[in-house]
Design an enzyme around this catalytic site. Structure first.
Site, PDB file in Angstrom:
ATOM      1  CG  LEU A  17      -1.824  -1.216   1.413  1.00  0.00           C
ATOM      2  CD1 LEU A  17      -2.686  -1.054   2.661  1.00  0.00           C
ATOM      3  CD2 LEU A  17      -2.701  -1.461   0.188  1.00  0.00           C
ATOM      4  CG  ASP A  36      10.053  -0.052   4.133  1.00  0.00           C
ATOM      5  OD1 ASP A  36       8.853  -0.013   3.793  1.00  0.00           O
ATOM      6  OD2 ASP A  36      10.610  -1.107   4.512  1.00  0.00           O
ATOM      7  CB  VAL A  58       7.801   3.473  12.878  1.00  0.00           C
ATOM      8  CG1 VAL A  58       7.915   3.944  11.430  1.00  0.00           C
ATOM      9  CG2 VAL A  58       7.220   2.068  12.957  1.00  0.00           C
ATOM     10  CB  CYS A  84       1.722   2.451   4.543  1.00  0.00           C
ATOM     11  SG  CYS A  84       0.508   3.372   3.589  1.00  0.00           S
ATOM     12  CB  SER A 152      -6.710  -3.480   9.512  1.00  0.00           C
ATOM     13  OG  SER A 152      -7.246  -4.741   9.143  1.00  0.00           O
ATOM     14  CE1 TYR A 165      -2.334  -5.788  11.190  1.00  0.00           C
ATOM     15  CE2 TYR A 165      -4.613  -6.490  10.926  1.00  0.00           C
ATOM     16  CZ  TYR A 165      -3.501  -5.824  10.450  1.00  0.00           C
ATOM     17  OH  TYR A 165      -3.554  -5.190   9.228  1.00  0.00           O
ATOM     18  CG  PHE A 198      -6.006  -3.830  -0.191  1.00  0.00           C
ATOM     19  CD1 PHE A 198      -5.818  -2.926  -1.226  1.00  0.00           C
ATOM     20  CD2 PHE A 198      -7.130  -3.706   0.606  1.00  0.00           C
ATOM     21  CE1 PHE A 198      -6.731  -1.917  -1.467  1.00  0.00           C
ATOM     22  CE2 PHE A 198      -8.050  -2.693   0.386  1.00  0.00           C
ATOM     23  CZ  PHE A 198      -7.851  -1.789  -0.655  1.00  0.00           C
ATOM     24  CB  THR A 200      -0.180  -6.617   1.059  1.00  0.00           C
ATOM     25  OG1 THR A 200      -0.671  -7.757   1.766  1.00  0.00           O
ATOM     26  CG2 THR A 200      -1.162  -5.466   1.203  1.00  0.00           C
TER      27      THR A 200
END
Length: 259
Positions: A17, A36, A58, A84, A152, A165, A198, A200
């Site tokens: 994404l 990233d 992050v 993302c 999500s 999650y 999706f 991914t």
């Protein structure tokens, strides 16, 4: 907000994404920094779109600070942030071994890691980015910046094994409006997308029959979502000045079953 000529940061921008959103922003003339941990993929996307890659973890203040400093040195203070970056390993709260019947509970270190990456990492990037945005003069629209987060459908329809999650993504949903209110006096908007299933890298690594089954479970269209469709919505949330404090499902009308 017209993104042409503006600076943008996309976390998790090396794949999925995030990569689709980085491409979409660059196609509209934005200057994009990709955050990233995947150096090879991040640099490849940055070269493709004429952007800059910044290695970023992050979960770390120091790493995130260094990434923002590097991005701002290269493309200027960002007015756009798309979050993302995220992970999603699964485990049941309590499980029983099929071999010997032994009982084990969810590994707490894994639970904490998911919360730190998905929830705390998202907030960390919001806070650090917004602190820079407030130093800018407003645009003609009156805005200083715009932020889009990725939650999500699991925030609302968590499946078996998704306690951590779902908690992390539910936290993103829960903090969207309060942060929008925190930043309303600074003319910074905040919205969140709740993607369904999706295409991914995680999903595309599954067997084709599993992918087909997942696609068939979507009411319409009967397929997995495509990353450019996420990017379309992310850009609309940036460009439409009246979108603020919203959590929006992008899921083909799916409501996830327990399994």
């Amino acid at each position: 907000m017209d993104v042409n000529g503006l600076s943008a940061v996309v976390t998790g921008g090396a794949s999925g994404l995030g990569a689709a959103t980085a491409r979409a922003l660059a196609a509209k003339g934005a200057k994009v920094a990709i955050f990233d941990l995947n150096v090879e993929a991040g640099e490849a996307i940055a070269r493709e779109i004429g952007g800059v890659y910044c290695e970023a973890n992050v979960t770390s203040d120091d790493s995130t600070d260094a990434a923002f400093a590097s991005a701002r040195a290269a493309i200027g203070q960002e007015r756009i942030l798309i979050n993302c970056a995220g992970i999603g390993p699964a485990a049941k709260t309590v499980s029983r071994s099929r071999e010997d019947g032994s009982i084990k509970h969810y590994p707490m270190a894994q639970f904490n890691t998911i919360i730190q990456v998905n929830l705390v990492g998202t907030f960390r990037c919001i806070a650090k980015s917004a602190a820079g945005m407030v130093t800018l003069d407003p645009l003609e629209s009156g805005e200083r910046g715009a932020i889009v987060n990725t939650a999500s459908v699991a925030a609302e329809d968590g499946q078996v094994g998704q306690a951590a999650y779902s908690a992390s993504k539910g936290g993103i949903v829960g903090m969207t409006l309060p942060i929008a209110r925190d930043l309303m006096g600074e003319a910074i908007r905040v919205n969140t997308i709740l993607p369904g299933i999706f295409e991914t890298p995680l999903m595309l690594g599954m067997p084709q029959n599993v992918i087909d089954s997942l696609g068939a479970s979507v009411p319409f269209p009967k397929r997995l979502g495509k990353p450019p469709e996420y990017a379309m919505l992310a850009l609309h949330l940036i460009e439409n000045p009246y979108f603020n404090g919203e959590d929006i499902r992008l899921d083909g009308a799916i409501r996830m079953a327990p399994r």
